[in-house]
Each structure stands twice: as C-alpha cells, then as structure tokens.
Design a protein around this motif. Structure first.
Motif, short mmCIF file in Angstrom:
data_model
loop_
_atom_site.label_atom_id
_atom_site.label_comp_id
_atom_site.label_asym_id
_atom_site.label_seq_id
_atom_site.Cartn_x
_atom_site.Cartn_y
_atom_site.Cartn_z
N ASN A 48 101.53 48.10 86.92
CA ASN A 48 102.12 48.49 88.43
C ASN A 48 101.69 47.60 89.59
O ASN A 48 102.12 47.80 90.70
CB ASN A 48 100.97 49.87 88.81
CG ASN A 48 101.46 51.07 87.94
OD1 ASN A 48 102.50 51.17 87.53
ND2 ASN A 48 100.46 51.85 87.45
N ALA A 49 100.61 46.65 89.44
CA ALA A 49 100.19 45.72 90.43
C ALA A 49 100.00 44.27 89.89
O ALA A 49 99.53 44.27 88.66
CB ALA A 49 99.11 46.26 91.13
N ASN A 77 96.89 51.65 90.90
CA ASN A 77 98.23 51.24 91.83
C ASN A 77 98.21 49.98 92.63
O ASN A 77 99.24 49.52 93.02
CB ASN A 77 98.50 52.43 92.79
CG ASN A 77 98.87 53.80 92.10
OD1 ASN A 77 99.85 53.77 91.21
ND2 ASN A 77 98.32 54.94 92.55
N ALA A 78 96.95 49.43 92.75
CA ALA A 78 97.10 48.18 93.56
C ALA A 78 95.86 47.31 93.08
O ALA A 78 94.74 47.93 92.62
CB ALA A 78 96.97 48.36 94.97
N ILE A 79 95.85 46.15 93.14
CA ILE A 79 94.61 45.23 92.90
C ILE A 79 94.80 44.10 93.88
O ILE A 79 95.72 43.88 94.76
CB ILE A 79 94.69 44.61 91.53
CG1 ILE A 79 96.12 43.62 91.26
CG2 ILE A 79 94.58 45.61 90.39
CD1 ILE A 79 96.14 42.82 90.04
N ALA A 80 93.58 43.52 94.27
CA ALA A 80 93.40 42.31 95.21
C ALA A 80 92.15 41.56 94.52
O ALA A 80 91.36 41.96 93.93
CB ALA A 80 93.07 43.01 96.51
N VAL A 81 92.30 40.00 94.71
CA VAL A 81 91.29 39.11 94.23
C VAL A 81 90.55 38.55 95.45
O VAL A 81 91.06 38.10 96.44
CB VAL A 81 92.00 38.00 93.33
CG1 VAL A 81 90.92 37.15 93.11
CG2 VAL A 81 92.86 38.39 92.33
N GLN A 82 89.40 38.89 95.40
CA GLN A 82 88.46 38.31 96.48
C GLN A 82 88.30 36.87 96.51
O GLN A 82 88.77 36.09 95.67
CB GLN A 82 87.19 39.06 96.39
CG GLN A 82 86.91 40.38 96.60
CD GLN A 82 85.52 40.99 96.69
OE1 GLN A 82 85.27 42.02 96.89
NE2 GLN A 82 84.53 40.17 96.28
N VAL A 127 96.63 38.28 87.31
CA VAL A 127 96.04 39.41 86.94
C VAL A 127 97.27 40.35 87.26
O VAL A 127 97.66 40.51 88.32
CB VAL A 127 94.77 39.75 87.66
CG1 VAL A 127 93.93 40.79 87.34
CG2 VAL A 127 93.80 38.47 87.63
N VAL A 128 97.08 41.18 86.08
CA VAL A 128 98.02 42.49 86.03
C VAL A 128 97.34 43.78 85.83
O VAL A 128 96.26 43.94 85.09
CB VAL A 128 99.26 42.19 85.14
CG1 VAL A 128 100.09 43.41 85.21
CG2 VAL A 128 99.93 41.05 85.39
N ALA A 129 97.86 44.82 86.42
CA ALA A 129 96.71 46.21 86.52
C ALA A 129 97.67 47.40 86.58
O ALA A 129 99.00 47.19 86.94
CB ALA A 129 96.03 46.30 87.59
#
Length: 419
Positions: free
Chosen positions: A329-330, A385-390, A340-342
């Motif tokens: 999804n993200a 539904n969403a990811i982010a990398v710090q 990276v996929v989630a």
C-alpha cells in the motif's frame, strides 16, 4: 531479536532461514522500544471506526497521522499528532487530536497528507462525494485564510474522491483521485485554496484510460515540474497498473508512454497504490496483484519515458509473496537508494502489518530482518496504509487495528537503519 510476544508469527515465518544467513550482519527491524508501548501506539479517537491513511514527519520530528473517525453513517476528517516518543502531542488540537466535519454530513475522510514549508498541514480526501481539502495551522486549528474558512470541496460531477496530494515548489497544491468512479481526476489549487485556472479546464483534469473504472491512488511531482499519477484501469478481475504524466499546464505529456499514459498487465487484477520518483528520475510504483483468493505485493520501475526499466526485477516488474495474501500500500525510498514497502499480510486468523526492504535493483535486501521482510501483529486485523523514513533511518508505519469493538489508529516504529 523479534520476540514471540510481539511478533510471534514473524519468528515462525523466519525460522527456516536462520542457519542460511547466520553469518551475515543484519538491520533487524526490531520494534523501537523507545516508541509508544513496545514500539507500538494505538489511538482511539472518538468513533467505532478510526483509521489512519496518511502520515508525515514534521521538521521537528513530530509525527502526524491522518485518516477518518466516525461510524458507518457519519465520518469526519481525523488528524493526530505524536511527539517523537509516540506520546500524544497535547498542544495539537484537543489533547493531540483534530476532527473536522467538512461536509456537515456523512462520508468525510482523509486519504493524503502533506506538510508545507511553513509547518502548516494539508489534508486531502473526500467529503460527501467530492474532492476535499483542509489546511491546518501548526496548533491544529483550521487556517481560515484557506478556501472557505479552512476547507474546500471540488465537484467533478459525480461520486469523486481524492487519494493523493503533492506540493509544487511554488506552493501550489496538486490532488489526484477519481471522478465519478470512472476516470483519473486531478485538480490544482493556489496557495489560497482557489482552483488554478491555468491548469487543465479551470483547474481540473480528467483522464480516461478505458470505458471501465480508472482510479489514481498516488501522485508525485518530478524535479522539472511534470506530474505523475499512478493507479489502476479496468475493474476486477482484469485491472491493470495505470500511469499518466502531465505537463505543468495539465496536458498529457506525449513523451511518456503512449500519448501520456502507460498500462501494465500482470495477467491478474493489479492496482498501483504507491509512487515515488528516484534521484535519477526513474519512477517506482508499488501495489498488489490479486486473483481473489491470493495476492502478492507488486512493483514496477519505469524509465523517464515510461518504458519498463528492465534492470529492475524481472523485465521491470517485481512480485513479493510474504507468505499469505499480500498487499503493498505504501513505499518510501531511503537516502541510500534502497526502498521500503509496506502493507498487510494475511496469516490466519488476522491480517498483520507487513514490511519489506529492497536493494535499488529490486532484489530483496537480505540484511533486513534476515530475508528482507518483517510482520507485526496487534491481535486483530491490522493494515499499513502509510510509511515514512526518519532522518536517522528509523521507519514509521501507520494504519489501523480492527477488533470486534471497532478500529483504532495504529502506528509502529522500527529501530532499523543500514547494517
């Protein structure tokens, strides 16, 4: 190490791989114990149905998740802001949460979120069947200088929904989704929330791929200002990945694919839900393929002209089976080019958070949790539904956990960086 109490099914899933990779050095994607409770945060906002669908990390490291709260008959925009440790930021809205009834009716939901350079937040989605936008000040209050006292809706003439949002370098706002559940739909707004009359037809663009439903789920803006949208064309069971690229005025870019559009057939129902532009201008998509009873996460990479990049995966395509029924999804591209996929993975009796990392060529990153994947369970159906990398490489995922009592926002942070 992943523990049975936190990720019991992860341990069972990887047991066959332990000896094969025992000599390697791993970035193990352990849950970050400094975040929430054991790396997880669950937030019950107000209703029986709370779901995070979008995520941003502010410049100060605080985390904002947005989505929907409500019941089956009445739903509203919902935003939640967290401090860097996962605790609610009680300086935001009401004790960390903001609820906005955009349509004064039913069916409001956030599907996309962005943070402006001045720290204001933009949320896009749907309000009673129309595109909807809201802009918030840094304290969570509506920005009354935007649109109609902080919100704006745009009607394309039917049942419309915005799924994606991107900011141009000049501050203009581009939103993408579907018009009347039939065609790709884009709208561009000025910094004040008014439709940009220089874009498409008085601020709107509609693109038809077929005489069947077309939907844009993701959006990105290239460094040259051209706009790329990705999603699906045609319905189940024969949906295909669909991409379109637009010039800065909203016209289709005829140097991309066939007169501005590209479709990819996986021989199964396939939908692109995520999109990112690499540093070299190549276009990466993520989503899933599905035959009704099983599915895999699916990706494509395209050259600047829309053709498949055959150095990626197999002929430009990549499928990943997490072990059950999978959905991508993200996605997010790391600073080192790995991505990276989630999404979610179906290990009965529940769906679990699912995460995978890949090298830039599409090969599985075997330094990431031994075989490149990690699953996290919440004890109920859970979905990213969403990811982010710090900036420090830690990965945040947001979605929901659903139990008989209802659904709640769910966030996880993984203490993972390069090995």
């Amino acid at each position: 190490m992943t523990t049975k109490g936190e990720n019991g099914r992860v341990l069972r899933f990887f047991v066959a791989s332990l000896t094969l990779f025992s000599g390697a050095v791993y970035a193990t994607a352990d849950l970050d114990l400094d975040f929430g409770t054991g790396g997880k945060v669950i937030t019950d906002i107000s209703g029986r149905f709370d779901e995070a669908r979008a995520l941003v990390i502010q410049a100060d490291g605080r985390i904002v998740a947005a989505g929907v709260t409500g019941t089956g008959s009445s739903q509203d925009f919902a935003l939640v802001r967290y401090n860097t440790d996962g605790a609610l930021d009680r300086s935001f809205g009401v004790e960390g949460t903001v609820i906005t009834d955009v349509s004064r009716g039913r069916g409001d939901a956030v599907w996309a979120l962005a943070v402006q350079e001045d720290g204001k937040l933009l949320a896009a989605g749907v309000a009673d069947g129309d595109f909807a936008l809201a802009r918030y000040n840094t304290d969570g209050s509506l920005d009354t200088q935007f649109g109609n006292a902080g919100t704006i809706t745009t009607d394309f003439g039917g049942d419309d929904r915005a799924h994606a949002l991107a900011l141009q370098s000049d501050g203009q706002i581009v939103v993408a989704g579907f018009a009347d559940r039939l065609d790709f739909a884009l709208a561009r707004y000025g910094v004040d929330g008014r439709l940009d009359a220089q874009f498409g037809n008085e601020g709107k663009v509609i693109t038809s791929f077929s005489n069947q439903p077309d939907t844009a789920f993701a959006l990105a803006i290239q460094s040259d200002g051209r706009i790329v949208a990705a999603g699906a064309t045609r319905g189940f069971p024969s949906a295909q990945y669909a991409l379109a690229r637009y010039n800065t005025n909203g016209s289709l870019d005829k140097d991309f694919g066939a007169v501005g559009i590209v479709t990819i057939d996986f021989d199964r129902d396939a939908r692109a839900h995520a999109l990112a532009i690499q540093w070299d201008g190549k276009i990466l998509t993520g989503g899933f393929v599905n035959n009704g009873s099983s599915g895999d996460a699916a990706f494509t990479r395209h050259n600047a002209n829309g053709t498949l990049d055959r150095t990626f995966g197999i002929g430009g395509r990549l499928l990943t089976d997490f072990g059950g029924r999978n959905f991508g999804n993200a996605l997010a591209i790391q600073s080192d080019g790995r991505f990276v996929v989630a999404g979610a993975d179906d290990f009965p009796p529940y769906y679990d958070f699912a995460l995978a990392r890949y090298q830039s060529d599409g090969s599985r990153d075997l330094t990431f949790s031994r075989d490149g994947t990690v699953l996290t369970e919440f004890g109920g159906n859970s979905w990213i539904n969403a990811i982010a990398v710090q900036s420090d490489g830690r990965i945040i995922a947001a979605g929901y956990v659903r139990q008989p009592s209802g659904a709640d926002f769910a966030l996880v942070r993984y203490a993972s960086g390069a090995p």
